[in-house]
Design a protein around this motif. Sequence first.
Motif, PDB file in Angstrom:
ATOM      1  N   ARG A 110       1.633  20.634 -15.535  1.00  0.00           N
ATOM      2  CA  ARG A 110       1.625  21.789 -14.654  1.00  0.00           C
ATOM      3  C   ARG A 110       0.617  21.621 -13.521  1.00  0.00           C
ATOM      4  N   VAL A 111      -0.454  20.876 -13.778  1.00  0.00           N
ATOM      5  CA  VAL A 111      -1.532  20.696 -12.801  1.00  0.00           C
ATOM      6  C   VAL A 111      -1.481  19.273 -12.246  1.00  0.00           C
ATOM      7  N   MET A 112      -1.490  19.172 -10.927  1.00  0.00           N
ATOM      8  CA  MET A 112      -1.558  17.869 -10.269  1.00  0.00           C
ATOM      9  C   MET A 112      -2.804  17.838  -9.396  1.00  0.00           C
ATOM     10  N   LEU A 113      -3.704  16.877  -9.668  1.00  0.00           N
ATOM     11  CA  LEU A 113      -4.928  16.703  -8.885  1.00  0.00           C
ATOM     12  C   LEU A 113      -4.693  15.624  -7.822  1.00  0.00           C
ATOM     13  N   ILE A 114      -5.125  15.904  -6.611  1.00  0.00           N
ATOM     14  CA  ILE A 114      -5.013  14.926  -5.525  1.00  0.00           C
ATOM     15  C   ILE A 114      -6.414  14.585  -5.040  1.00  0.00           C
ATOM     16  N   GLY A 115      -6.839  13.368  -5.319  1.00  0.00           N
ATOM     17  CA  GLY A 115      -8.130  12.892  -4.851  1.00  0.00           C
ATOM     18  C   GLY A 115      -8.027  12.271  -3.473  1.00  0.00           C
ATOM     19  N   GLU A 116      -9.053  11.540  -3.086  1.00  0.00           N
ATOM     20  CA  GLU A 116      -9.107  11.030  -1.714  1.00  0.00           C
ATOM     21  C   GLU A 116      -8.591   9.598  -1.618  1.00  0.00           C
ATOM     22  N   ALA A 117      -9.375   8.638  -2.105  1.00  0.00           N
ATOM     23  CA  ALA A 117      -8.996   7.226  -2.055  1.00  0.00           C
ATOM     24  C   ALA A 117      -9.710   6.498  -3.180  1.00  0.00           C
ATOM     25  N   PRO A 118      -9.169   5.378  -3.643  1.00  0.00           N
ATOM     26  CA  PRO A 118      -9.819   4.649  -4.731  1.00  0.00           C
ATOM     27  C   PRO A 118     -11.185   4.104  -4.324  1.00  0.00           C
ATOM     28  N   SER A 147      -6.712  18.092 -19.980  1.00  0.00           N
ATOM     29  CA  SER A 147      -7.039  16.677 -20.065  1.00  0.00           C
ATOM     30  C   SER A 147      -5.973  15.866 -19.343  1.00  0.00           C
ATOM     31  N   ARG A 148      -6.389  14.722 -18.842  1.00  0.00           N
ATOM     32  CA  ARG A 148      -5.407  13.867 -18.171  1.00  0.00           C
ATOM     33  C   ARG A 148      -4.413  13.278 -19.170  1.00  0.00           C
ATOM     34  N   ARG A 149      -4.769  13.232 -20.427  1.00  0.00           N
ATOM     35  CA  ARG A 149      -3.850  12.692 -21.437  1.00  0.00           C
ATOM     36  C   ARG A 149      -2.698  13.645 -21.729  1.00  0.00           C
ATOM     37  N   ASP A 150      -2.976  14.962 -21.690  1.00  0.00           N
ATOM     38  CA  ASP A 150      -1.975  15.929 -22.156  1.00  0.00           C
ATOM     39  C   ASP A 150      -1.484  16.907 -21.094  1.00  0.00           C
ATOM     40  N   SER A 151      -2.317  17.235 -20.090  1.00  0.00           N
ATOM     41  CA  SER A 151      -1.947  18.402 -19.281  1.00  0.00           C
ATOM     42  C   SER A 151      -2.273  18.284 -17.792  1.00  0.00           C
ATOM     43  N   VAL A 152      -2.689  17.105 -17.329  1.00  0.00           N
ATOM     44  CA  VAL A 152      -3.027  16.943 -15.913  1.00  0.00           C
ATOM     45  C   VAL A 152      -2.454  15.621 -15.408  1.00  0.00           C
ATOM     46  N   TYR A 153      -1.941  15.661 -14.200  1.00  0.00           N
ATOM     47  CA  TYR A 153      -1.426  14.459 -13.535  1.00  0.00           C
ATOM     48  C   TYR A 153      -2.271  14.218 -12.286  1.00  0.00           C
ATOM     49  N   ILE A 154      -2.666  12.961 -12.036  1.00  0.00           N
ATOM     50  CA  ILE A 154      -3.653  12.668 -10.991  1.00  0.00           C
ATOM     51  C   ILE A 154      -3.148  11.571 -10.058  1.00  0.00           C
ATOM     52  N   THR A 155      -3.373  11.767  -8.765  1.00  0.00           N
ATOM     53  CA  THR A 155      -3.111  10.724  -7.786  1.00  0.00           C
ATOM     54  C   THR A 155      -4.139  10.842  -6.671  1.00  0.00           C
ATOM     55  N   ASN A 156      -3.988  10.011  -5.642  1.00  0.00           N
ATOM     56  CA  ASN A 156      -4.880  10.027  -4.484  1.00  0.00           C
ATOM     57  C   ASN A 156      -4.071  10.124  -3.199  1.00  0.00           C
ATOM     58  N   VAL A 157      -4.736  10.494  -2.129  1.00  0.00           N
ATOM     59  CA  VAL A 157      -4.087  10.472  -0.812  1.00  0.00           C
ATOM     60  C   VAL A 157      -3.696   9.048  -0.447  1.00  0.00           C
ATOM     61  N   LEU A 158      -4.612   8.098  -0.671  1.00  0.00           N
ATOM     62  CA  LEU A 158      -4.353   6.689  -0.385  1.00  0.00           C
ATOM     63  C   LEU A 158      -4.276   5.901  -1.689  1.00  0.00           C
ATOM     64  N   PRO A 159      -3.378   4.932  -1.785  1.00  0.00           N
ATOM     65  CA  PRO A 159      -3.283   4.141  -3.011  1.00  0.00           C
ATOM     66  C   PRO A 159      -4.140   2.875  -2.989  1.00  0.00           C
ATOM     67  N   TRP A 160      -4.740   2.557  -1.828  1.00  0.00           N
ATOM     68  CA  TRP A 160      -5.544   1.341  -1.715  1.00  0.00           C
ATOM     69  C   TRP A 160      -6.973   1.682  -1.278  1.00  0.00           C
ATOM     70  N   ARG A 161      -7.911   0.911  -1.782  1.00  0.00           N
ATOM     71  CA  ARG A 161      -9.325   1.162  -1.509  1.00  0.00           C
ATOM     72  C   ARG A 161      -9.688   0.773  -0.076  1.00  0.00           C
ATOM     73  N   PRO A 162     -10.292   1.672   0.696  1.00  0.00           N
ATOM     74  CA  PRO A 162     -10.820   1.296   2.009  1.00  0.00           C
ATOM     75  C   PRO A 162     -12.040   0.395   1.855  1.00  0.00           C
ATOM     76  N   GLY A 196     -11.788  17.557  -2.438  1.00  0.00           N
ATOM     77  CA  GLY A 196     -12.536  16.953  -1.358  1.00  0.00           C
ATOM     78  C   GLY A 196     -11.934  17.150   0.022  1.00  0.00           C
ATOM     79  N   ASN A 197     -12.720  16.785   1.022  1.00  0.00           N
ATOM     80  CA  ASN A 197     -12.324  16.984   2.415  1.00  0.00           C
ATOM     81  C   ASN A 197     -11.096  16.194   2.816  1.00  0.00           C
ATOM     82  N   ILE A 198     -11.037  14.923   2.410  1.00  0.00           N
ATOM     83  CA  ILE A 198      -9.917  14.074   2.814  1.00  0.00           C
ATOM     84  C   ILE A 198      -8.607  14.631   2.291  1.00  0.00           C
ATOM     85  N   SER A 199      -8.605  15.097   1.066  1.00  0.00           N
ATOM     86  CA  SER A 199      -7.393  15.666   0.472  1.00  0.00           C
ATOM     87  C   SER A 199      -6.959  16.928   1.217  1.00  0.00           C
ATOM     88  N   CYS A 200      -7.915  17.780   1.527  1.00  0.00           N
ATOM     89  CA  CYS A 200      -7.587  19.011   2.252  1.00  0.00           C
ATOM     90  C   CYS A 200      -7.081  18.709   3.654  1.00  0.00           C
TER      91      CYS A 200
END
Length: 258
Positions: A110-118, A147-162, A196-200
């Motif tokens: 139900r919850v998806m977290l969007i971070g910035e970059a690796p 928990s990310r194991r049971d109830s949270v899905y996580i990704t980032n804005v960018l898939p590669w590390r700057p 974070g700022n980048i995600s917003c």
Amino acid sequence: MESALDFHTARALLEWQIELGATEAICDAPVDRYALTDVSPSRARAAAAAAAPPTPFIAPEADPLAEARDMARAAATLDDLRDAMGEFDHCELKKGARNLVFCDGKPGSRVMLIGEAPGRDEDLQGKPFVGRAGQLLDRMLDAIGLSRRDSVYITNVLPWRPPQNRDPRPDEVAMLLPFLERHVQLAAPDVLVLMGNISCDAVLGRRGITRLRGQWTEAWGKPALPMFHPAYLLRQPGEKKKAWADLLDLNAWLEDNR
């Protein structure tokens, strides 16, 4: 000296010469016709074409954003999307990264977290939020029963590390945004948490996380809650009480929208 030919015979011979093409007056010196340059239009064009270098083929310049949109739209599953992002070669960040950091957690949550970059740890392991910031995130989620194991899905804005963990450039974010939007569509969460700022900036087109945090908004047709990034909280531990308030707000929303 009179000619032995009569008028009619001479005229007949002259017309025969004209028919053969002998129409020019005889010069004092002989002319070697084989030594003359053929300047007929067709021959001149052929000679010019042979002398000129061939025009090199210039492939049309690719439009990275248009290609990203097409590739993202064609992805029917999360695995398809991961493969499409792996095949996308227009982002220079890919050349310096060790791994594609696609996701972690449970798809369909139900919850998806969007971070910035690796960062460095994420790049090494190929998963988002696995360093110190990831450990803090796990404790934050556990505090409200997630928990990310049971109830949270996580990704980032960018898939590669700057490089050197610098902030992503606007052109890099814009280029890869179609993949993120499609990621949200395929993961189909009930609510987004923008960390974070980048995600917003990427998702909402707004910066200023200290003003945005805790203020519910909407992104891609889904409720969205901006929050402080855990890495920021490690640098500014005094802000954890605000993050705790946002977590309680998220938990209340989940309870009210079961």
